[in-house]
Scaffold this motif. Structure first.
Motif, PDB file in Angstrom:
ATOM      1  N   GLY A 159      -0.113 -27.095  -4.750  1.00  0.00           N
ATOM      2  CA  GLY A 159       0.149 -28.495  -5.081  1.00  0.00           C
ATOM      3  C   GLY A 159      -0.703 -28.929  -6.259  1.00  0.00           C
ATOM      4  O   GLY A 159      -1.107 -28.117  -7.073  1.00  0.00           O
ATOM      5  N   HIS A 160      -1.021 -30.211  -6.322  1.00  0.00           N
ATOM      6  CA  HIS A 160      -1.849 -30.665  -7.431  1.00  0.00           C
ATOM      7  C   HIS A 160      -3.293 -30.863  -6.964  1.00  0.00           C
ATOM      8  O   HIS A 160      -3.564 -31.017  -5.770  1.00  0.00           O
ATOM      9  N   ALA A 161      -4.209 -30.831  -7.925  1.00  0.00           N
ATOM     10  CA  ALA A 161      -5.626 -31.047  -7.650  1.00  0.00           C
ATOM     11  C   ALA A 161      -6.219 -31.822  -8.820  1.00  0.00           C
ATOM     12  O   ALA A 161      -5.812 -31.645  -9.970  1.00  0.00           O
ATOM     13  N   ASP A 162      -7.176 -32.686  -8.529  1.00  0.00           N
ATOM     14  CA  ASP A 162      -7.829 -33.477  -9.562  1.00  0.00           C
ATOM     15  C   ASP A 162      -9.059 -32.755 -10.091  1.00  0.00           C
ATOM     16  O   ASP A 162      -9.746 -32.037  -9.360  1.00  0.00           O
ATOM     17  N   VAL A 163      -9.318 -32.950 -11.377  1.00  0.00           N
ATOM     18  CA  VAL A 163     -10.456 -32.341 -12.055  1.00  0.00           C
ATOM     19  C   VAL A 163     -11.266 -33.470 -12.678  1.00  0.00           C
ATOM     20  O   VAL A 163     -10.752 -34.255 -13.467  1.00  0.00           O
ATOM     21  N   GLU A 164     -12.538 -33.557 -12.319  1.00  0.00           N
ATOM     22  CA  GLU A 164     -13.423 -34.586 -12.841  1.00  0.00           C
ATOM     23  C   GLU A 164     -14.346 -33.966 -13.900  1.00  0.00           C
ATOM     24  O   GLU A 164     -14.555 -32.753 -13.916  1.00  0.00           O
ATOM     25  N   PRO A 165     -14.901 -34.798 -14.794  1.00  0.00           N
ATOM     26  CA  PRO A 165     -15.849 -34.264 -15.776  1.00  0.00           C
ATOM     27  C   PRO A 165     -16.953 -33.465 -15.077  1.00  0.00           C
ATOM     28  O   PRO A 165     -17.490 -33.888 -14.051  1.00  0.00           O
ATOM     29  N   GLY A 166     -17.244 -32.297 -15.625  1.00  0.00           N
ATOM     30  CA  GLY A 166     -18.244 -31.400 -15.041  1.00  0.00           C
ATOM     31  C   GLY A 166     -17.632 -30.285 -14.214  1.00  0.00           C
ATOM     32  O   GLY A 166     -18.264 -29.265 -13.983  1.00  0.00           O
ATOM     33  N   ASP A 167     -16.398 -30.480 -13.729  1.00  0.00           N
ATOM     34  CA  ASP A 167     -15.721 -29.446 -12.947  1.00  0.00           C
ATOM     35  C   ASP A 167     -15.269 -28.308 -13.855  1.00  0.00           C
ATOM     36  O   ASP A 167     -15.047 -28.493 -15.049  1.00  0.00           O
ATOM     37  N   TRP A 168     -15.115 -27.152 -13.270  1.00  0.00           N
ATOM     38  CA  TRP A 168     -14.578 -25.991 -13.957  1.00  0.00           C
ATOM     39  C   TRP A 168     -13.105 -25.840 -13.607  1.00  0.00           C
ATOM     40  O   TRP A 168     -12.685 -26.181 -12.509  1.00  0.00           O
ATOM     41  N   ILE A 169     -12.334 -25.307 -14.541  1.00  0.00           N
ATOM     42  CA  ILE A 169     -10.948 -24.925 -14.289  1.00  0.00           C
ATOM     43  C   ILE A 169     -10.896 -23.417 -14.463  1.00  0.00           C
ATOM     44  O   ILE A 169     -11.291 -22.892 -15.503  1.00  0.00           O
ATOM     45  N   LEU A 170     -10.442 -22.723 -13.424  1.00  0.00           N
ATOM     46  CA  LEU A 170     -10.343 -21.268 -13.460  1.00  0.00           C
ATOM     47  C   LEU A 170      -8.886 -20.860 -13.565  1.00  0.00           C
ATOM     48  O   LEU A 170      -8.002 -21.519 -13.022  1.00  0.00           O
ATOM     49  N   LYS A 171      -8.656 -19.753 -14.285  1.00  0.00           N
ATOM     50  CA  LYS A 171      -7.293 -19.255 -14.489  1.00  0.00           C
ATOM     51  C   LYS A 171      -7.261 -17.754 -14.269  1.00  0.00           C
ATOM     52  O   LYS A 171      -8.064 -17.015 -14.846  1.00  0.00           O
ATOM     53  N   GLU A 172      -6.307 -17.314 -13.436  1.00  0.00           N
ATOM     54  CA  GLU A 172      -6.114 -15.893 -13.198  1.00  0.00           C
ATOM     55  C   GLU A 172      -5.207 -15.306 -14.266  1.00  0.00           C
ATOM     56  O   GLU A 172      -4.566 -16.041 -15.023  1.00  0.00           O
ATOM     57  N   SER A 173      -5.098 -13.988 -14.285  1.00  0.00           N
ATOM     58  CA  SER A 173      -4.264 -13.317 -15.283  1.00  0.00           C
ATOM     59  C   SER A 173      -2.788 -13.688 -15.140  1.00  0.00           C
ATOM     60  O   SER A 173      -2.037 -13.631 -16.106  1.00  0.00           O
ATOM     61  N   ASP A 174      -2.358 -14.111 -13.941  1.00  0.00           N
ATOM     62  CA  ASP A 174      -0.963 -14.523 -13.759  1.00  0.00           C
ATOM     63  C   ASP A 174      -0.769 -16.027 -14.000  1.00  0.00           C
ATOM     64  O   ASP A 174       0.236 -16.599 -13.614  1.00  0.00           O
ATOM     65  N   ASP A 175      -1.756 -16.660 -14.628  1.00  0.00           N
ATOM     66  CA  ASP A 175      -1.737 -18.077 -15.006  1.00  0.00           C
ATOM     67  C   ASP A 175      -1.870 -19.057 -13.848  1.00  0.00           C
ATOM     68  O   ASP A 175      -1.677 -20.251 -14.034  1.00  0.00           O
ATOM     69  N   ASN A 176      -2.199 -18.609 -12.650  1.00  0.00           N
ATOM     70  CA  ASN A 176      -2.536 -19.545 -11.580  1.00  0.00           C
ATOM     71  C   ASN A 176      -3.855 -20.210 -11.931  1.00  0.00           C
ATOM     72  O   ASN A 176      -4.779 -19.555 -12.420  1.00  0.00           O
ATOM     73  N   VAL A 177      -3.940 -21.515 -11.697  1.00  0.00           N
ATOM     74  CA  VAL A 177      -5.158 -22.263 -12.024  1.00  0.00           C
ATOM     75  C   VAL A 177      -5.637 -23.034 -10.800  1.00  0.00           C
ATOM     76  O   VAL A 177      -4.871 -23.338  -9.896  1.00  0.00           O
ATOM     77  N   TRP A 178      -6.932 -23.336 -10.778  1.00  0.00           N
ATOM     78  CA  TRP A 178      -7.503 -24.158  -9.719  1.00  0.00           C
ATOM     79  C   TRP A 178      -8.825 -24.747 -10.214  1.00  0.00           C
ATOM     80  O   TRP A 178      -9.489 -24.171 -11.067  1.00  0.00           O
TER      81      TRP A 178
END
Length: 95
Positions: A56-75
Motif C-alpha cells: 500500500g502507501h506509506a508516508d515519508v517525513e524529513p530525515g527518513d530513508w527511502i530504500l529500493k530493491e533491484s526489482d524497484d520495490n520501495v519502502w
C-alpha cells in the motif's frame, strides 16, 4: 519434531536515499523512485511525502530513508532503524 537451528539473514544490497525535506527533495526522490512517488505532498506543513509500496502507501517525513530493491520495490525506513540494520557501502560521488 524438527530441531531448532540458528540462522543469519543473507546480506542483500539496496539503494537508499535520505529525504531531507528541502525544496529540491521532491524532484530528487522522483528521480530515484519515479512513479512510486505520490504526485503531491501529503502534508505540506511537515514536508511529508507518500510513496507506493508493496503493501500500500506509506508516508515519508524529513530525515527518513527511502530504500529500493533491484526489482524497484520501495519502502520508508526511520533513521534509527536504518542505523541499526544498514551500513553504507558507497558514499555518493559529487561531480
Amino acid at each position: 519434531m524438527s530441531a531448532v537451528i540458528t540462522v543469519r539473514k543473507k546480506p542483500v544490497v539496496h539503494q537508499a536515499m535520505r529525504y531531507d525535506g528541502g525544496p529540491l527533495s521532491w524532484s530528487e526522490v522522483h528521480d530515484f523512485i519515479g512513479a512510486k512517488l505520490f504526485p503531491y505532498m501529503v502534508n505540506p506543513s511537515k514536508n511529508t511525502l507518500r510513496i507506493f509500496t508493496l503493501h500500500g502507501h506509506a508516508d515519508v517525513e524529513p530525515g527518513d530513508w527511502i530504500l529500493k530493491e533491484s526489482d524497484d520495490n520501495v519502502w520508508p525506513c526511520k533513521p534509527e532503524v536504518f542505523e541499526r540494520y544498514y551500513e553504507v557501502l558507497h558514499e555518493p560521488t559529487h561531480t
